[in-house]
Design a protein around this motif. Structure first.
Motif, PDB file in Angstrom:
ATOM      1  N   GLN A 138     -12.171  -5.143  -2.936  1.00 19.83           N
ATOM      2  CA  GLN A 138     -10.813  -4.977  -3.346  1.00 19.83           C
ATOM      3  C   GLN A 138     -10.454  -3.884  -4.641  1.00 19.83           C
ATOM      4  N   GLY A 194      -0.486   6.463  -3.274  1.00 20.70           N
ATOM      5  CA  GLY A 194      -0.900   6.643  -4.608  1.00 20.70           C
ATOM      6  C   GLY A 194      -0.629   8.062  -5.198  1.00 20.70           C
ATOM      7  N   TRP A 229       0.987  -1.226   0.052  1.00 24.14           N
ATOM      8  CA  TRP A 229       0.021  -0.051   0.169  1.00 24.14           C
ATOM      9  C   TRP A 229       0.852   1.320   0.041  1.00 24.14           C
ATOM     10  N   ASN A 232      -9.897   3.560   4.618  1.00 23.22           N
ATOM     11  CA  ASN A 232     -10.251   2.830   3.403  1.00 23.22           C
ATOM     12  C   ASN A 232     -10.742   1.425   3.365  1.00 23.22           C
ATOM     13  N   THR A 233      -9.957   0.629   4.479  1.00 23.55           N
ATOM     14  CA  THR A 233     -10.331  -0.590   4.725  1.00 23.55           C
ATOM     15  C   THR A 233     -11.722  -0.816   5.394  1.00 23.55           C
ATOM     16  N   TRP A 272      -7.296   4.335  -3.159  1.00 26.22           N
ATOM     17  CA  TRP A 272      -6.157   4.628  -2.581  1.00 26.22           C
ATOM     18  C   TRP A 272      -5.311   5.376  -3.659  1.00 26.22           C
ATOM     19  N   ASP A 273      -5.540   5.153  -4.947  1.00 28.67           N
ATOM     20  CA  ASP A 273      -4.668   5.957  -5.811  1.00 28.67           C
ATOM     21  C   ASP A 273      -5.010   7.218  -6.012  1.00 28.67           C
ATOM     22  N   THR A 332      -7.005  -5.481   4.937  1.00 28.95           N
ATOM     23  CA  THR A 332      -6.540  -4.761   3.960  1.00 28.95           C
ATOM     24  C   THR A 332      -6.754  -5.424   2.490  1.00 28.95           C
ATOM     25  N   ALA A 333      -6.827  -6.541   2.507  1.00 27.95           N
ATOM     26  CA  ALA A 333      -6.913  -7.438   1.420  1.00 27.95           C
ATOM     27  C   ALA A 333      -7.976  -8.697   1.420  1.00 27.95           C
ATOM     28  N   GLN A 354      -8.596  -0.118  -3.980  1.00 27.76           N
ATOM     29  CA  GLN A 354      -7.570   0.056  -4.812  1.00 27.76           C
ATOM     30  C   GLN A 354      -7.522   1.505  -5.490  1.00 27.76           C
ATOM     31  N   TRP A 355      -8.648   1.609  -6.283  1.00 24.91           N
ATOM     32  CA  TRP A 355      -8.901   2.850  -7.011  1.00 24.91           C
ATOM     33  C   TRP A 355      -8.839   4.158  -6.025  1.00 24.91           C
TER      34      TRP A 355
END
Length: 486
Positions: free
Chosen positions: A370, A51, A48, A388-389, A377-378, A301-302, A374-375
């Motif tokens: 997930q 981003g 992580w 976020n999680t 996050w960036d 987180t995943a 990820q989107w």
């Protein structure tokens, strides 16, 4: 014999402020010379690593912090490389015997910092870490049986106790000069050398919306407390109105401390339990809860907190095309598209809309949470791993929630309730601006004559809906039934 003045390294990370900074205060109080140091080592936060939008904010925040330090006779040293090696090298060249920092709680940084503390102590350096990020350490509020909480309401009943007694630490009055560094490597590099800003300048909207730095954070906190906070209970849900604090990126980068924020609220409203303050303080509690969960369940987180969701039957046939349409704000659902376009343009999205777009991705498009995490996050300037999680798992129904799986946000009803005149949608989806209120949140239901009068042809100016909302909701509930009993 003349005593050598004590020299310390102040290792700054996501605590980019002078006010209410425990590590800074302790370092200044205990040493004659203090070297403020920022080490840029994003790979140490993998998988992580920050981003693109986070990098944009970081650039501005580092520039602001360096300026504040220079005004006090110091400056920010910036280095790159492996953090332990940099700290050891700087300590050797300056004669520093102490290293101070404020704790981080993400799984990767926790493991790294533990390793660094042990290694530096083995070399004879004193290491001191403090809490500048949270109101409570994430391991502190525990259930009666000594375990972590998994439901927010129970957590907050315990965590809210004593908040009125927390007081911030003022910035030091007397500033210690930094040690002299003769060689260029130890003297540090410039912020521009980190190459944090995009080479293809897509960041105009971010620059128009935000001003990073501690001064801007304190000014925004005061604006919010003196204005929108009074109507926060209702205003926080209206994406077309300035009813939220806009403090999330400032809090993520540590440009304002929570103790200072609470003190400002008390000064203006008398108590954190005052009607104008209680709802907002509770929202800060969700941030605390997110870190509590991530500390105790770092795998989330995943992976889903509810292990049954590891077998959830996500949609796979045209997943890439569905995900791209969602990312680009081309789903054909106005509130969802408005939110995704706001995100791309400003690096931020209203929290009510975040829940709607996340629900749409996971429960209408049936794409894995997930991918959405990820989107975000960036693209978010306030991308925080714990928040976020928590947010994505809560909306997807696989996280800490007492009633998860059957909550499916209806973006039409959400729009009609919280954006009744369509101001938010009209701003971010200007091709829909001429639609009447009745159809602004469901243009596919408008008669052809109404669409023609608004200069809209579905499939051209604005897309047809990717999926039927009612049917896809039933498909999601059916998918949840397949894992409920297992």
């Amino acid at each position: 014999m003349t005593k050598t003045p004590d020299t310390a390294i102040l290792w700054l990370r996501r605590d980019l402020r002078l006010d209410d900074n425990p590590a800074l205060v302790q370092a200044m109080a205990e040493n004659e010379r203090v070297l403020p140091l920022y080490i840029h080592a994003p790979t140490e936060e993998a998988p992580w690593a920050p981003g693109a939008a986070t990098h944009w904010w970081l650039h501005g925040s580092l520039v602001a912090l360096d300026q504040a330090l220079r005004e006090r006779g110091s400056r920010l040293r910036i280095a790159t490389g492996e953090s332990l090696a940099v700290l050891e090298r700087i300590a050797q060249r300056t004669g520093a015997t102490r290293v101070y920092w404020n704790r981080l709680y993400d799984p990767a940084t926790r493991a790294r910092d533990t390793h660094i503390k042990l290694a530096l102590r083995a070399r004879g350096l004193r290491c001191e870490s403090s809490n500048a990020l949270l109101l409570h350490e994430p391991w502190e509020p525990l259930t009666g049986t000594g375990g972590p909480y998994r439901v927010f309401s129970a957590y907050w009943r315990k965590a809210v106790l004593g908040l009125d007694q927390l007081t911030p630490l003022p910035a030091p009055i007397q500033w210690r000069r930094p040690p002299d560094l003769d060689d260029q490597e130890s003297a540090g590099i410039g912020v521009d050398t980190l190459d944090l800003l995009p080479r293809i300048r897509w960041d105009q909207g971010l620059a128009e919306r935000w001003q990073p730095g501690e001064t801007a954070a304190l000014a925004q906190a005061r604006r919010f407390i003196d204005g929108p906070l009074a109507g926060y209970a209702q205003g926080r849900d209206l994406p077309g109105k300035p009813g939220t604090s806009s403090l999330s990126p400032h809090l993520h980068f540590g440009e304002i401390g929570l103790r200072r924020l609470l003190a400002l609220i008390r000064e203006r409203h008398g108590s954190l339990a005052a009607p104008a303050a209680e709802v907002f303080v509770r929202e800060l509690g969700w941030r605390e809860f997110a870190h509590h969960l991530l500390y105790h369940f770092p795998h989330t987180t995943a992976e889903p907190l509810d292990p049954r969701f590891a077998r959830f039957p996500w949609h796979t046939a045209d997943a890439a095309a569905r995900l791209a349409a969602w990312q680009q704000g081309r789903t054909g659902v106005p509130l969802v598209d408005a939110g995704m376009r706001e995100l791309w343009h400003t690096g931020w999205m209203h929290n009510r809309v975040r829940m709607v777009v996340a629900s749409y991705l996971t429960k209408n498009l049936l794409l894995p949470w997930q991918a959405g995490a990820q989107w975000f996050w960036d693209t978010l300037v306030d991308a925080d791993l714990a928040a976020n999680t928590l947010g994505w798992q809560w909306t997807a129904g696989c996280g800490a929630d007492a009633a998860p799986y059957f909550r499916v946000f209806n973006p039409i009803r959400q729009g009609e309730r919280f954006d009744p005149q369509g101001d938010y949608v009209r701003h971010w989806c200007p091709e829909l601006a001429r639609l009447p209120e009745r159809f602004i949140h469901q243009p596919w239901a408008a008669p052809v004559a109404v669409l023609r009068a608004a200069a809209i042809t579905l499939g051209d100016e604005y897309p047809h809906p990717l999926v039927d909302l009612a049917r896809s909701r039933l498909e999601a509930l059916a998918a949840f039934e397949t894992i409920k009993a297992t």
